[in-house]
Design a protein around this motif. Sequence first.
Motif, PDB file in Angstrom:
ATOM      1  N   PHE A  31       0.828  -1.211   0.000  1.00  0.00           N
ATOM      2  CA  PHE A  31       0.000   0.000   0.000  1.00  0.00           C
ATOM      3  C   PHE A  31       0.862   1.262   0.000  1.00  0.00           C
ATOM      4  O   PHE A  31       0.763   2.091   0.916  1.00  0.00           O
ATOM      5  N   PRO A  32       1.706   1.463  -0.992  1.00  0.00           N
ATOM      6  CA  PRO A  32       2.610   2.622  -0.964  1.00  0.00           C
ATOM      7  C   PRO A  32       1.881   3.959  -0.989  1.00  0.00           C
ATOM      8  O   PRO A  32       2.407   4.954  -0.474  1.00  0.00           O
ATOM      9  N   GLN A  33       0.684   4.013  -1.575  1.00  0.00           N
ATOM     10  CA  GLN A  33      -0.052   5.271  -1.659  1.00  0.00           C
ATOM     11  C   GLN A  33      -1.067   5.453  -0.530  1.00  0.00           C
ATOM     12  O   GLN A  33      -1.726   6.489  -0.438  1.00  0.00           O
ATOM     13  N   ARG A  34      -1.176   4.469   0.326  1.00  0.00           N
ATOM     14  CA  ARG A  34      -2.117   4.545   1.433  1.00  0.00           C
ATOM     15  C   ARG A  34      -1.598   5.514   2.491  1.00  0.00           C
ATOM     16  O   ARG A  34      -0.407   5.505   2.828  1.00  0.00           O
ATOM     17  N   PRO A  35      -2.456   6.399   3.059  1.00  0.00           N
ATOM     18  CA  PRO A  35      -1.993   7.277   4.139  1.00  0.00           C
ATOM     19  C   PRO A  35      -1.450   6.470   5.315  1.00  0.00           C
ATOM     20  O   PRO A  35      -2.107   5.539   5.793  1.00  0.00           O
ATOM     21  N   ALA A  36      -0.249   6.823   5.740  1.00  0.00           N
ATOM     22  CA  ALA A  36       0.365   6.164   6.895  1.00  0.00           C
ATOM     23  C   ALA A  36       0.163   6.972   8.160  1.00  0.00           C
ATOM     24  O   ALA A  36      -0.156   6.415   9.215  1.00  0.00           O
ATOM     25  N   THR A  37       0.370   8.287   8.074  1.00  0.00           N
ATOM     26  CA  THR A  37       0.174   9.150   9.244  1.00  0.00           C
ATOM     27  C   THR A  37      -0.659  10.362   8.864  1.00  0.00           C
ATOM     28  O   THR A  37      -0.599  10.845   7.726  1.00  0.00           O
ATOM     29  N   TYR A  38      -1.422  10.832   9.841  1.00  0.00           N
ATOM     30  CA  TYR A  38      -2.153  12.093   9.701  1.00  0.00           C
ATOM     31  C   TYR A  38      -1.864  12.902  10.947  1.00  0.00           C
ATOM     32  O   TYR A  38      -2.036  12.424  12.082  1.00  0.00           O
ATOM     33  N   PHE A  39      -1.389  14.143  10.752  1.00  0.00           N
ATOM     34  CA  PHE A  39      -1.029  14.980  11.889  1.00  0.00           C
ATOM     35  C   PHE A  39      -1.193  16.445  11.509  1.00  0.00           C
ATOM     36  O   PHE A  39      -0.617  16.898  10.514  1.00  0.00           O
ATOM     37  N   ALA A  40      -1.988  17.156  12.275  1.00  0.00           N
ATOM     38  CA  ALA A  40      -2.170  18.593  12.084  1.00  0.00           C
ATOM     39  C   ALA A  40      -2.493  18.948  10.638  1.00  0.00           C
ATOM     40  O   ALA A  40      -1.953  19.906  10.079  1.00  0.00           O
ATOM     41  N   GLY A  41      -3.360  18.154  10.026  1.00  0.00           N
ATOM     42  CA  GLY A  41      -3.806  18.451   8.667  1.00  0.00           C
ATOM     43  C   GLY A  41      -2.924  17.934   7.560  1.00  0.00           C
ATOM     44  O   GLY A  41      -3.243  18.091   6.382  1.00  0.00           O
ATOM     45  N   GLN A  42      -1.799  17.280   7.920  1.00  0.00           N
ATOM     46  CA  GLN A  42      -0.850  16.799   6.917  1.00  0.00           C
ATOM     47  C   GLN A  42      -0.804  15.271   6.917  1.00  0.00           C
ATOM     48  O   GLN A  42      -0.891  14.637   7.970  1.00  0.00           O
ATOM     49  N   THR A  43      -0.632  14.705   5.723  1.00  0.00           N
ATOM     50  CA  THR A  43      -0.607  13.255   5.564  1.00  0.00           C
ATOM     51  C   THR A  43       0.708  12.801   4.940  1.00  0.00           C
ATOM     52  O   THR A  43       1.239  13.459   4.040  1.00  0.00           O
ATOM     53  N   LEU A  44       1.216  11.676   5.441  1.00  0.00           N
ATOM     54  CA  LEU A  44       2.339  10.974   4.815  1.00  0.00           C
ATOM     55  C   LEU A  44       1.830   9.629   4.324  1.00  0.00           C
ATOM     56  O   LEU A  44       1.168   8.912   5.083  1.00  0.00           O
ATOM     57  N   THR A  45       2.113   9.264   3.090  1.00  0.00           N
ATOM     58  CA  THR A  45       1.768   7.930   2.613  1.00  0.00           C
ATOM     59  C   THR A  45       2.817   6.934   3.116  1.00  0.00           C
ATOM     60  O   THR A  45       3.885   7.318   3.596  1.00  0.00           O
ATOM     61  N   TYR A  46       2.504   5.661   2.978  1.00  0.00           N
ATOM     62  CA  TYR A  46       3.481   4.650   3.387  1.00  0.00           C
ATOM     63  C   TYR A  46       4.755   4.736   2.554  1.00  0.00           C
ATOM     64  O   TYR A  46       5.862   4.524   3.072  1.00  0.00           O
ATOM     65  N   GLY A  47       4.621   5.063   1.289  1.00  0.00           N
ATOM     66  CA  GLY A  47       5.809   5.236   0.459  1.00  0.00           C
ATOM     67  C   GLY A  47       6.656   6.409   0.935  1.00  0.00           C
ATOM     68  O   GLY A  47       7.896   6.311   1.005  1.00  0.00           O
ATOM     69  N   GLU A  48       6.000   7.518   1.272  1.00  0.00           N
ATOM     70  CA  GLU A  48       6.729   8.694   1.765  1.00  0.00           C
ATOM     71  C   GLU A  48       7.338   8.437   3.138  1.00  0.00           C
ATOM     72  O   GLU A  48       8.480   8.859   3.416  1.00  0.00           O
TER      73      GLU A  48
END
Length: 509
Positions: free
Chosen positions: A21-38
């Motif tokens: 799931f490289p494009q799946r959101p991994a973290t959400y914090f203060a309105g910002q998202t990191l994908t698993y790839g990122e």
Amino acid sequence: MADIHYDATLTDFLTAAVARFPQRPATYFAGQTLTYGELDAQVAAAAGALREMGVRPGDRVAILLPNCPQHVVAFFAILRLGAVVVEHNPRYTAHELTPLLAHHGARVAIAWEDIAPTISAHVETTISVSLSAPLPLNSTPVEAHPAALADAALILYTSGTTARPKGVVLTHGNLAANCLQLETQAPLRAGHERFLAALPMFHSYGLTMSVLLAVRCAAEIILLAAPHTDTVTAALVARRPTWMPGVPTIYERAMAAAPAAAGSSAPTDLGGVRYSISGAASLPSRIIDPWEARTGGMLVEGYGLTETSPVLTINPLDDTRRAGTIGLPLPDTQLRIGNPQDLGRTQPDGEAGEILARGPQVFSGYLADAPANAAAFHDGWFRTGDMGVREPDGHIRLVGRIKEIIITGGFNVYPGEVEEALTSHPDIAQAAVVGVPRSDGSEDVAACMVLAPGAQLDEPALRAHCRGLLARYKVPQRFFAMDELAGDQLGKLRRRDVQRDLLALLGQD
């Protein structure tokens, strides 16, 4: 139930999530998202920077951060090098941190900017982190070091309420096993869940249940820097997590902060949480039905300790769950109720004794502490220090800590049992039951309570209520209304501290 294959490390968890799931959101914090790839790219770059600082396999690296994406990146970057994470509360004082840093000897610390100056004199390198900027570690990405299940992954320090803090060493195998065990308890959907990480990552409960298990099933981790009621409620409404580990006070305060809609008998304005797990403190039954009505999901209680990664038992996430108990042992977990006078003997069902545990999630020992290790185990069984009762259907009920047992008139009184009776009364919001020494060497059973809003202390009514639920010798002889009860950041009662405060109030300190 399918057999569990304990063959994955924590680094394997992240590798598998990124691959699927490289494009799946991994973290959400203060309105910002990191994908698993990122996330994985940042982990690899941070690991490269740490390696340039001299971090090698087996080295210890301290983290002093609140929940944030930088914390998740730092955690997995350290593991990527085969090094060991040492978690600390970022709000500790220099007095609290100095002996711990000296004990584990980490040369590098990744610290929140608010505390970085405090610890800089105690480690060779301090990396100061702002919550509003990416982790300041960026270099040539490195491949993951091949970790083994027996390799140390994490050191956490016990709270030290009864003695000096001890460093709990947890392996990849311990932590990964606990995630795999928990995975069997609920039909978590890989790549489709959203985990609320309100509990701090520097506690084993928050780390395993909110972050490591989330990575295992490629869930989005909704990170809250602190479990403040307003941020928890906002996350429930806006992000609609599907999995929520918490403590009783979090659930109760969230409901109070988001009152039911007028004219609605079962509002679901907090809906979306399919599974809520409560730990660290006894779950009052009065919270369960309202929470489930508000979310449409389930709220059950579990139990564990830092030394067990942390979960040992959990109530079934189905109609067989039993409120008032800590549930059943996880798969491949053995629990035994040891006789208080002879731990080699097992108590019959219904009789209290010390809970002893064995399983793949149970640690092997404390860091550089042979006396503590000798005291922690009996014939290969970990001594939890908690007193429990096994019911005929196998569910376990906690009755208190061994060192908190009250002896009155020659009888043993277990605080948890009395507290459960007290909090079942509508006037009592919270209770801690402690002993007050008497001149004859016995103790009075004293109830320290936080009253419900608008309630008045009515000792005769409370005494009558308890007599309907408890043997006479267990009924408190003394009742005290207090503004608050001493507890830790997870809301877990510190009965020793409550007792200290009460004795000071009575002039018996």
